[in-house]
Design an enzyme around this catalytic site. Structure first.
Site, short mmCIF file in Angstrom:
data_model
loop_
_atom_site.label_atom_id
_atom_site.label_comp_id
_atom_site.label_asym_id
_atom_site.label_seq_id
_atom_site.Cartn_x
_atom_site.Cartn_y
_atom_site.Cartn_z
N SER A 144 0.82 -1.09 -0.02
CA SER A 144 0.03 -0.13 0.11
C SER A 144 0.99 1.12 -0.04
CB SER A 144 -0.95 0.03 1.25
OG SER A 144 -0.12 -0.37 2.44
N ASN A 197 -3.66 6.15 -0.67
CA ASN A 197 -3.40 6.30 0.55
C ASN A 197 -2.94 7.74 0.64
OD1 ASN A 197 -4.21 3.92 1.87
ND2 ASN A 197 -2.79 2.94 0.93
N HIS A 202 -2.43 -2.97 -6.31
CA HIS A 202 -2.95 -2.65 -4.97
C HIS A 202 -4.27 -2.83 -4.82
CE1 HIS A 202 -3.31 0.33 -1.77
NE2 HIS A 202 -3.46 -0.74 -1.14
N1 CAA Z 1 -16.84 -10.52 0.75
C1 CAA Z 1 -17.98 -10.15 0.06
N2 CAA Z 1 -18.87 -9.41 0.44
C2 CAA Z 1 -18.91 -8.73 1.15
C3 CAA Z 1 -17.90 -8.69 2.07
C4 CAA Z 1 -16.80 -9.42 1.78
N3 CAA Z 1 -15.64 -9.47 2.63
N4 CAA Z 1 -17.92 -7.65 3.02
C5 CAA Z 1 -19.00 -7.00 2.66
N5 CAA Z 1 -19.72 -7.69 1.57
C6 CAA Z 1 -20.74 -7.40 1.03
C7 CAA Z 1 -22.02 -7.56 1.56
O1 CAA Z 1 -22.53 -8.80 1.57
C8 CAA Z 1 -23.13 -6.73 0.98
O2 CAA Z 1 -23.48 -6.94 -0.19
P1 CAA Z 1 -24.57 -6.19 -0.95
O3 CAA Z 1 -24.35 -4.85 -1.49
O4 CAA Z 1 -24.90 -7.18 -2.16
O5 CAA Z 1 -25.95 -6.34 0.04
C9 CAA Z 1 -22.12 -5.36 0.79
O6 CAA Z 1 -20.64 -5.99 0.75
C10 CAA Z 1 -22.30 -4.22 2.03
O7 CAA Z 1 -21.93 -5.04 3.25
P2 CAA Z 1 -22.57 -4.76 4.60
O8 CAA Z 1 -24.23 -4.62 4.27
O9 CAA Z 1 -22.33 -5.85 5.65
O10 CAA Z 1 -22.01 -3.67 5.26
P3 CAA Z 1 -21.82 -1.96 4.85
O11 CAA Z 1 -23.10 -1.66 4.03
O12 CAA Z 1 -21.91 -1.26 6.12
O13 CAA Z 1 -20.65 -2.14 3.99
C11 CAA Z 1 -18.39 -1.66 3.66
C12 CAA Z 1 -19.50 -2.76 4.35
C13 CAA Z 1 -18.52 -2.26 2.13
C14 CAA Z 1 -17.06 -2.36 4.29
C15 CAA Z 1 -18.35 -0.46 3.75
O14 CAA Z 1 -18.60 -0.30 5.12
C16 CAA Z 1 -17.51 0.50 3.04
O15 CAA Z 1 -17.40 0.30 1.96
N6 CAA Z 1 -16.44 1.10 4.13
C17 CAA Z 1 -15.45 1.60 3.48
C18 CAA Z 1 -14.41 0.45 3.14
C19 CAA Z 1 -13.12 1.40 2.62
O16 CAA Z 1 -12.88 2.53 2.77
N7 CAA Z 1 -11.89 0.38 2.16
C20 CAA Z 1 -11.00 1.06 1.93
C21 CAA Z 1 -9.97 0.91 2.59
S1 CAA Z 1 -8.28 1.66 2.45
C22 CAA Z 1 -7.26 0.36 1.46
O17 CAA Z 1 -7.89 -0.91 1.72
C23 CAA Z 1 -6.32 0.57 1.13
C24 CAA Z 1 -5.03 0.54 2.05
O18 CAA Z 1 -3.93 -0.10 1.36
C25 CAA Z 1 -5.05 0.43 3.49
#
Ligand code: CAA
Length: 291
Positions: free
Chosen positions: A119, A190, A140
């Site tokens: 990252s 990031n 990434h």
């Molecule tokens: N695998 C498969 N499906 C998943 C999953 C997984 N691990 N996690 C969640 N889902 C699916 C759920 O089944 C759900 O599907 P539908 O849309 O079909 O209903 C959908 O994703 C949404 O999940 P939830 O309803 O359980 O929960 P939510 O609506 O609160 O969403 C989230 C969860 C997608 C994590 C949301 O909160 C989100 O987008 N958060 C921000 C995530 C983010 O910013 N990520 C980037 C981080 S930075 C990074 O990764 C870079 C780095 O280098 C650090």
């Protein structure tokens, strides 16, 4: 060149997600880890997450079984020598990644493209220590991998056009979207996201808001799906701090100074969700703010 088989190194949070999406897209995946327990847990996680997709009607049960059968776990890193594309998703420590490449590179086929899911670590520096800087780049993914639409593709200074094009085709086959980033500290996502999270920790440190009010402000006031402190816990506070340090060291600008409170949480071992405690305590039914 056509990519059919993919080696994934590291079966943690990112590695199992990468194996998941690659197998669903029809690639044969060799998933490697040094720990048999981590590998078992990764396969169980992939199944659980695919079941979620079956339950939501995103994929069929048959597609799930076919995809799961495409993932072969292995404890032997050098087994990945026969794949067309390797994605390293081990711990975010340069010495660990270096050791992995040193061991693997002599076993790779000539055409194999070597990539890292890092990252923030310099792709050019990682590439320069392998036998194939032209066939090396950054690949990434964002967490959770099956859900997030973006993949950052990072070219090192020596990355060849064919390497980039082959990786771009893989991203398109996943049904995801690529953002092309140049190789500067923390790339695009990031570079922007971590200073925001760090600023949220300063906002907490200076008493401008508490954990709940800061997260609520950004969720309801800026339409972010998670508040910055909740997101920091999700990513891991050690990872957030490591990326801030890469920005601070690499760009030598005080605006990237990691918040002392973030450092303190990491020193306490309060690393977020994976540790059961970070800005929230995850011991009960619902996460409880710690400040
Ligand atoms: N695998 C498969 N499906 C998943 C999953 C997984 N691990 N996690 C969640 N889902 C699916 C759920 O089944 C759900 O599907 P539908 O849309 O079909 O209903 C959908 O994703 C949404 O999940 P939830 O309803 O359980 O929960 P939510 O609506 O609160 O969403 C989230 C969860 C997608 C994590 C949301 O909160 C989100 O987008 N958060 C921000 C995530 C983010 O910013 N990520 C980037 C981080 S930075 C990074 O990764 C870079 C780095 O280098 C650090």
């Amino acid at each position: 060149m056509e990519i059919r088989t993919i080696g994934v190194i590291g079966a943690g949070q990112m590695g199992n997600g990468i194996a998941h999406v690659m197998a669903l897209a029809g690639y044969d995946v060799l998933l490697n880890d040094i720990d048999a327990e981590v590998l078992d847990k990764a396969l169980a996680t992939v199944r659980k997450n695919m079941e979620r997709q079956v339950n939501r009607g995103k994929i069929t049960a048959e597609e799930m079984e076919t995809a799961l059968a495409r993932i072969s776990p292995t404890l032997t890193l050098t087994d990945l020598g026969n794949t067309d594309l390797v994605i390293e998703a081990a711990t975010e420590r340069e010495s660990v990644k270096q050791q992995i490449f040193d061991e693997l590179v002599p076993h790779l086929q000539d055409h194999t493209i070597l990539t890292s899911n890092t990252s923030s670590i310099s792709i050019t520096r990682l590439a320069s220590r392998t036998d194939r800087p032209g066939r090396f780049m950054g690949f990434h993914f964002m967490n959770p991998v099956p859900v997030m639409q973006l993949v950052e593709l990072i070219r090192g200074i020596a990355t060849e056009r064919e390497t980039y094009d082959a990786c771009l085709t893989v991203v398109e086959n996943l049904g995801k979207t690529a953002a092309s980033a140049e190789d500067f500290p923390a790339f695009i996502v990031n570079r922007i996201l971590m200073p925001m999270i760090n600023e949220a920790v300063y906002t907490l440190y200076e008493g401008v808001g508490n954990v709940r009010s800061i997260d609520q402000s950004m969720k309801l006031g800026a339409n972010h799906p998670m508040g910055p402190l909740e997101l920091a816990d999700f990513i891991g506070l050690d990872t957030c701090l490591a990326i801030m340090n890469v920005l601070h060291d690499g760009l030598a600008d005080t605006k990237y100074r990691p918040c002392p409170l973030l450092t303190k949480y990491v020193e306490a071992g309060w690393l977020g969700r994976k540790a059961g405690r970070g800005f929230y305590d995850y011991g009960g039914e619902e996460p409880v703010p710690t400040r």
